[in-house]
Design an enzyme around this catalytic site. Sequence first.
Site, PDB file in Angstrom:
ATOM      1  N   ASP A 294       0.852  -1.199   0.000  1.00 50.46           N
ATOM      2  CA  ASP A 294       0.000   0.000   0.000  1.00 50.46           C
ATOM      3  C   ASP A 294       0.886   1.246   0.000  1.00 50.46           C
ATOM      4  O   ASP A 294       0.547   2.286   0.578  1.00 50.46           O
ATOM      5  CB  ASP A 294      -0.955   0.007   1.204  1.00 50.46           C
ATOM      6  N   LEU A 328      -4.283   7.536   8.794  1.00 57.19           N
ATOM      7  CA  LEU A 328      -3.233   6.856   8.036  1.00 57.19           C
ATOM      8  C   LEU A 328      -3.591   6.855   6.556  1.00 57.19           C
ATOM      9  O   LEU A 328      -4.752   6.725   6.174  1.00 57.19           O
ATOM     10  CB  LEU A 328      -3.065   5.415   8.519  1.00 57.19           C
TER      11      LEU A 328
END
Length: 406
Positions: A294, A328
Amino acid sequence: MPSNKSVSDAPITQFINCRVLRDHVLQRDDLWVREGKILDPEKLFFDEQGYADRRVDCEGSIIAPGFIDVQINGGFGVDFSQPSEDAGAGVSLVGGRILEHGVTSFLPTLVTSPADVYHKVLPQVKVHSGGRHGAGVLGFHLEGPFISVEKRGAHPEKYLRTFRSGGVADLMEAYGGLDHVAMVTLAPELSSSQSVVQELCRRGVTVSLGHSVANLQQAEDAVRHGASFITHLFNAMLPFHHRDPGIVGLLTSDQIPAGRTVYYGMIADGIHTNPAALRIAHRAHPSGLVLVTDAIAAMGLPPGRHTLGQQVIEIQGFHAYVAGTKTLSGSIATMDMCVRHFRHASGCRVEEALEAASLHPAQLLGISHRKGQLDYGSDADLVLLDDQLNVRATYISGEEVWRKGP
């Protein structure tokens, strides 16, 4: 002089002094490669009387299948979700740089974006094989915009969409087309999502569930319609609850159709998922765990402000936050870091850690007959590692594309 005139004039490479990951165990064996494929030495010796033209001394290294990253948003200053006149150059730059981290194939990932970004970026990048230029592109992963407002995370709310026209027309309006798209992440609780899941699967696109407030039944319905992956498990979904475990419950659900496996992505960067949660997931469903980075544009760059699609991201230490918040937003981890952290945090065998970055993503994408394994006839995409799982060298189609300096 050709080794086997009767079969092929192509040279044969023999990797010696190595431990080969095959059939879920590390085996002391040699690995033979010709024309980018792994050879069966028995057939080579007895049927062709062949021999090696070149030997590569691996000096005790582990040889594993090349890593496959199915969720990577960019890196090294490149953000795949930023429109550009030459999106292919950015994908190529990242593809070249991730070779040193053992990645031989990847899915460039676009986060929720305005329609004109998809329409501009998607036609510019085609599925292509890897080589000296960089890791191969297996297709795009489109994460959004058909996701939950409540669990959008770092995805900008104003670009989120629903299936207001009933499905496929909405996909086409948003994306412009599905050529060279390998995976779509969507929220299965959205109205008309099940018909969309079915249509995407019919077109050969892997469907992932994520950024969602779906309950377990909605998630199971999506799997029955063809969904096979969970985007970054635990993150951007309802937390596990004993009365309704939500999407997380798919790991132990008894409603998964026979012969099907649900895979799930894990960002094993030590930040997105507590080691205890990582261990729970792995012990509940070890064969479904797929390591993903990611990673965002800031991977490989110093701390500071960077972009992810339409958002400004701030890097503080190893954390990537939406600027001005504690939300995040992707990671700055590399795949080899994730493999090492997963091995350490879970206590799993070395073989399991390596397969979570190779075999499992290949199985998820339906390409394990040619990638993710070192079976005879498979692509010779290889990563050589030391016992601490640091990358020593990377090969694509049997050709060395990166090697660590002395």
